[in-house]
Design a protein around this motif. Structure first.
Motif, mmCIF file in Angstrom:
data_model
loop_
_atom_site.group_PDB
_atom_site.id
_atom_site.type_symbol
_atom_site.label_atom_id
_atom_site.label_comp_id
_atom_site.label_asym_id
_atom_site.label_seq_id
_atom_site.Cartn_x
_atom_site.Cartn_y
_atom_site.Cartn_z
ATOM 1 N N HIS A 121 0.866 -1.184 0.000
ATOM 2 C CA HIS A 121 0.000 0.000 0.000
ATOM 3 C C HIS A 121 0.905 1.238 0.000
ATOM 4 O O HIS A 121 2.147 1.106 -0.012
ATOM 5 C CB HIS A 121 -0.998 -0.020 1.162
ATOM 6 N N PRO A 122 0.343 2.440 -0.020
ATOM 7 C CA PRO A 122 1.182 3.635 -0.142
ATOM 8 C C PRO A 122 2.040 3.961 1.080
ATOM 9 O O PRO A 122 2.882 4.857 1.018
ATOM 10 C CB PRO A 122 0.166 4.761 -0.395
ATOM 11 N N GLY A 123 1.822 3.269 2.189
ATOM 12 C CA GLY A 123 2.643 3.516 3.373
ATOM 13 C C GLY A 123 1.827 3.945 4.569
ATOM 14 O O GLY A 123 0.669 4.356 4.440
ATOM 15 N N PRO A 124 2.427 3.864 5.762
ATOM 16 C CA PRO A 124 1.677 4.133 6.988
ATOM 17 C C PRO A 124 1.360 5.607 7.232
ATOM 18 O O PRO A 124 0.560 5.916 8.116
ATOM 19 C CB PRO A 124 2.605 3.589 8.089
ATOM 20 N N GLU A 125 1.956 6.508 6.462
ATOM 21 C CA GLU A 125 1.666 7.927 6.693
ATOM 22 C C GLU A 125 0.190 8.248 6.452
ATOM 23 O O GLU A 125 -0.339 9.201 7.021
ATOM 24 C CB GLU A 125 2.556 8.822 5.820
ATOM 25 N N GLY A 126 -0.481 7.448 5.623
ATOM 26 C CA GLY A 126 -1.900 7.669 5.387
ATOM 27 C C GLY A 126 -2.791 6.917 6.364
ATOM 28 O O GLY A 126 -4.001 7.079 6.349
ATOM 29 N N TRP A 127 -2.181 6.110 7.224
ATOM 30 C CA TRP A 127 -2.930 5.244 8.148
ATOM 31 C C TRP A 127 -2.667 5.607 9.590
ATOM 32 O O TRP A 127 -3.597 5.694 10.401
ATOM 33 C CB TRP A 127 -2.536 3.795 7.869
ATOM 34 N N SER A 128 -1.405 5.821 9.917
ATOM 35 C CA SER A 128 -1.035 6.072 11.313
ATOM 36 C C SER A 128 -1.674 7.346 11.835
ATOM 37 O O SER A 128 -1.822 8.339 11.111
ATOM 38 C CB SER A 128 0.480 6.178 11.445
ATOM 39 N N ILE A 129 -2.005 7.330 13.101
ATOM 40 C CA ILE A 129 -2.627 8.483 13.744
ATOM 41 C C ILE A 129 -1.700 9.688 13.759
ATOM 42 O O ILE A 129 -2.141 10.830 13.839
ATOM 43 C CB ILE A 129 -3.078 8.093 15.180
ATOM 44 N N ASP A 130 -0.380 9.435 13.635
ATOM 45 C CA ASP A 130 0.605 10.514 13.624
ATOM 46 C C ASP A 130 1.121 10.848 12.230
ATOM 47 O O ASP A 130 2.062 11.635 12.090
ATOM 48 C CB ASP A 130 1.792 10.150 14.520
ATOM 49 N N GLY A 131 0.543 10.242 11.195
ATOM 50 C CA GLY A 131 0.948 10.555 9.839
ATOM 51 C C GLY A 131 2.432 10.301 9.583
ATOM 52 O O GLY A 131 2.983 9.292 10.007
ATOM 53 N N ARG A 132 3.065 11.234 8.907
ATOM 54 C CA ARG A 132 4.477 11.064 8.549
ATOM 55 C C ARG A 132 5.392 11.124 9.768
ATOM 56 O O ARG A 132 6.563 10.716 9.694
ATOM 57 C CB ARG A 132 4.893 12.136 7.519
ATOM 58 N N GLU A 133 4.887 11.595 10.885
ATOM 59 C CA GLU A 133 5.680 11.656 12.126
ATOM 60 C C GLU A 133 5.538 10.375 12.941
ATOM 61 O O GLU A 133 5.971 10.310 14.085
ATOM 62 C CB GLU A 133 5.232 12.859 12.975
ATOM 63 N N SER A 134 4.959 9.360 12.362
ATOM 64 C CA SER A 134 4.663 8.124 13.077
ATOM 65 C C SER A 134 5.915 7.357 13.474
ATOM 66 O O SER A 134 6.953 7.423 12.813
ATOM 67 C CB SER A 134 3.797 7.231 12.186
ATOM 68 N N TRP A 135 5.771 6.553 14.516
ATOM 69 C CA TRP A 135 6.837 5.646 14.952
ATOM 70 C C TRP A 135 7.207 4.647 13.865
ATOM 71 O O TRP A 135 8.314 4.102 13.881
ATOM 72 C CB TRP A 135 6.419 4.890 16.222
ATOM 73 N N PHE A 136 6.316 4.406 12.926
ATOM 74 C CA PHE A 136 6.604 3.464 11.838
ATOM 75 C C PHE A 136 7.899 3.813 11.108
ATOM 76 O O PHE A 136 8.549 2.935 10.542
ATOM 77 C CB PHE A 136 5.460 3.457 10.817
ATOM 78 N N PHE A 137 8.253 5.081 11.108
ATOM 79 C CA PHE A 137 9.428 5.532 10.361
ATOM 80 C C PHE A 137 10.666 5.709 11.244
ATOM 81 O O PHE A 137 11.711 6.117 10.744
ATOM 82 C CB PHE A 137 9.115 6.844 9.636
ATOM 83 N N ARG A 138 10.556 5.416 12.533
ATOM 84 C CA ARG A 138 11.697 5.544 13.443
ATOM 85 C C ARG A 138 12.207 4.143 13.780
ATOM 86 O O ARG A 138 11.533 3.368 14.460
ATOM 87 C CB ARG A 138 11.289 6.291 14.715
ATOM 88 N N LYS A 139 13.402 3.820 13.315
ATOM 89 C CA LYS A 139 13.876 2.436 13.372
ATOM 90 C C LYS A 139 14.030 1.913 14.792
ATOM 91 O O LYS A 139 13.820 0.721 15.040
ATOM 92 C CB LYS A 139 15.205 2.303 12.630
ATOM 93 N N ASP A 140 14.363 2.767 15.750
ATOM 94 C CA ASP A 140 14.524 2.282 17.119
ATOM 95 C C ASP A 140 13.204 1.809 17.710
ATOM 96 O O ASP A 140 13.177 0.953 18.603
ATOM 97 C CB ASP A 140 15.159 3.361 18.019
ATOM 98 N N GLU A 141 12.097 2.320 17.197
ATOM 99 C CA GLU A 141 10.776 1.893 17.658
ATOM 100 C C GLU A 141 10.147 0.856 16.734
ATOM 101 O O GLU A 141 9.496 -0.086 17.186
ATOM 102 C CB GLU A 141 9.833 3.101 17.765
ATOM 103 N N ALA A 142 10.336 1.040 15.429
ATOM 104 C CA ALA A 142 9.711 0.155 14.449
ATOM 105 C C ALA A 142 10.515 -1.121 14.225
ATOM 106 O O ALA A 142 9.952 -2.155 13.865
ATOM 107 C CB ALA A 142 9.539 0.889 13.121
ATOM 108 N N ILE A 143 11.839 -1.039 14.371
ATOM 109 C CA ILE A 143 12.758 -2.155 14.125
ATOM 110 C C ILE A 143 12.809 -2.508 12.641
ATOM 111 O O ILE A 143 13.860 -2.652 12.045
ATOM 112 C CB ILE A 143 12.413 -3.416 14.948
ATOM 113 N N MET A 144 11.645 -2.689 12.037
ATOM 114 C CA MET A 144 11.547 -3.003 10.609
ATOM 115 C C MET A 144 10.347 -2.278 10.025
ATOM 116 O O MET A 144 9.421 -1.916 10.756
ATOM 117 C CB MET A 144 11.463 -4.502 10.389
#
Length: 341
Positions: A155-178
């Motif tokens: 899909h286009p990525g979690p920025e359109g899904w996450s409650i925090d958009g592009r600032e989401s933990w999904f994009f921070r490797k220490d929290e997301a891991i993968m």
């Protein structure tokens, strides 16, 4: 009728769209506590249910002692929070990937066993109507043995899904891991293991960040899998499908081909070598933009009601995670990674 006291730890999008509304629709659940670092998010649900709000998960577990918890947190927190919940005697439903490492997954399983509680992983693909139908068709045996396959989730990525958009933990490797592999790839490793009733023997992975700027988590992956049966296939996970999502699987078998999620009208299509075509309308799969009930919460609660171990257990989640971790190892080493023991 007994009601199970449930706490939701993490009040982001997966809790908002899946866990909380599905608990609300289950008459055997009482939502008693919500936890989030952003207290306002938890407060919204607490006000609705007359529940308590916490910013610290350990404080929630110690004070509330819930019967069960949903762990809807960044990937790096799945293991420590699940283990802490088990230690206070709470059954655990944890989002996928269940852990960041195999050692963490093993520790989660051990903690649940020691505490005498259930550990379930939110691999909802097994419960999607098209996949349930596909499994049913495979089990009739009329397609014969699966020889090769392709399974894709993008899909286009979690920025359109996450409650925090592009600032989401999904994009921070220490929290997301993968990245895409932890978000989508692990769903497909779980699906293919379950659909084929087979285990992955060898993995070769090409994983990288090809589009998302400012992050070092993966947004694309293409993997080759060899199953223990000898079947060969590809597993694709991507956050770069900007034109629209894809959650499809094609199985080439001895007696024909089965297409799952390739057609918007007929979710499962079976084309046999004798020219016969079977089309099944069984209901669409849930997507980020089009929510349907995942079935995960009801399955979890059924386990509590009937005192039955979840079929999507910690052990199952660990095997599906192992495939993804092997793909990362393959990318790092340039080698094919064997999972055979």
């Amino acid at each position: 009728m007994k009601k199970f006291r449930v706490a939701v730890i993490g009040c982001g999008s997966i809790a908002k769209h899946r866990h909380i509304p599905e608990y609300e629709n289950n008459e055997q659940v009482e939502l008693v506590a919500f936890c989030d670092l952003v207290a306002e998010r938890a407060q919204h649900y607490a006000d609705k249910h007359g529940a308590k709000v916490y910013r610290d998960y350990q404080e929630l577990l110690d004070e509330v002692k819930p019967d069960a918890v949903s762990v809807c947190l960044p990937n790096a927190l799945h293991a420590p929070v699940s283990i802490a919940a088990a230690k206070v005697g709470a059954h655990v439903l944890v989002e996928k990937p269940m852990a960041a490492t195999d050692e963490e997954a093993a520790a989660m399983i051990a903690a649940a066993e020691e505490a005498g509680v259930y550990l379930m992983v939110g691999h909802n693909q097994r419960l999607m109507p098209p996949h349930v139908k596909a499994k049913e068709v495979l089990e009739t045996g009329r397609l014969g043995r699966v020889l090769s396959f392709r399974t894709s989730f993008g899909h286009p990525g979690p920025e359109g899904w996450s409650i925090d958009g592009r600032e989401s933990w999904f994009f921070r490797k220490d929290e997301a891991i993968m990245g895409a592999m932890g978000d989508l790839g692990v769903h497909k490793s779980d699906l293919i293991r379950w659909l084929l009733d087979d285990e992955v023997a060898d993995v070769a992975g090409f994983i990288g960040t090809v589009s998302k700027e400012g992050t070092d988590v993966d947004d694309s992956a293409n993997c080759i899998l060899r199953m223990k049966s000898g079947a060969l296939g590809s597993l694709v996970a991507s956050w770069t499908y900007y034109k629209g999502g894809d959650n499809s699987t094609v199985l080439w078998c001895e007696n024909g081909v089965m297409k799952i999620g390739t057609d918007s009208e007929d979710q499962v299509i079976v084309e046999l070598r004798d020219g016969t075509v079977e089309r099944y309308k069984v209901g669409a799969m849930a997507t980020n933009t089009k929510q349907t009930a995942s079935g995960v919460i009801d399955a979890f609660v059924d386990c509590l009601v009937n005192d039955t171990k979840p079929s999507i257990s910690g052990e199952e989640g660990r095997k599906s995670l192992a495939v993804i971790l092997a793909a990362f190892e393959s990318q790092a080493t340039g080698k094919v990674i064997s999972l055979q023991q």
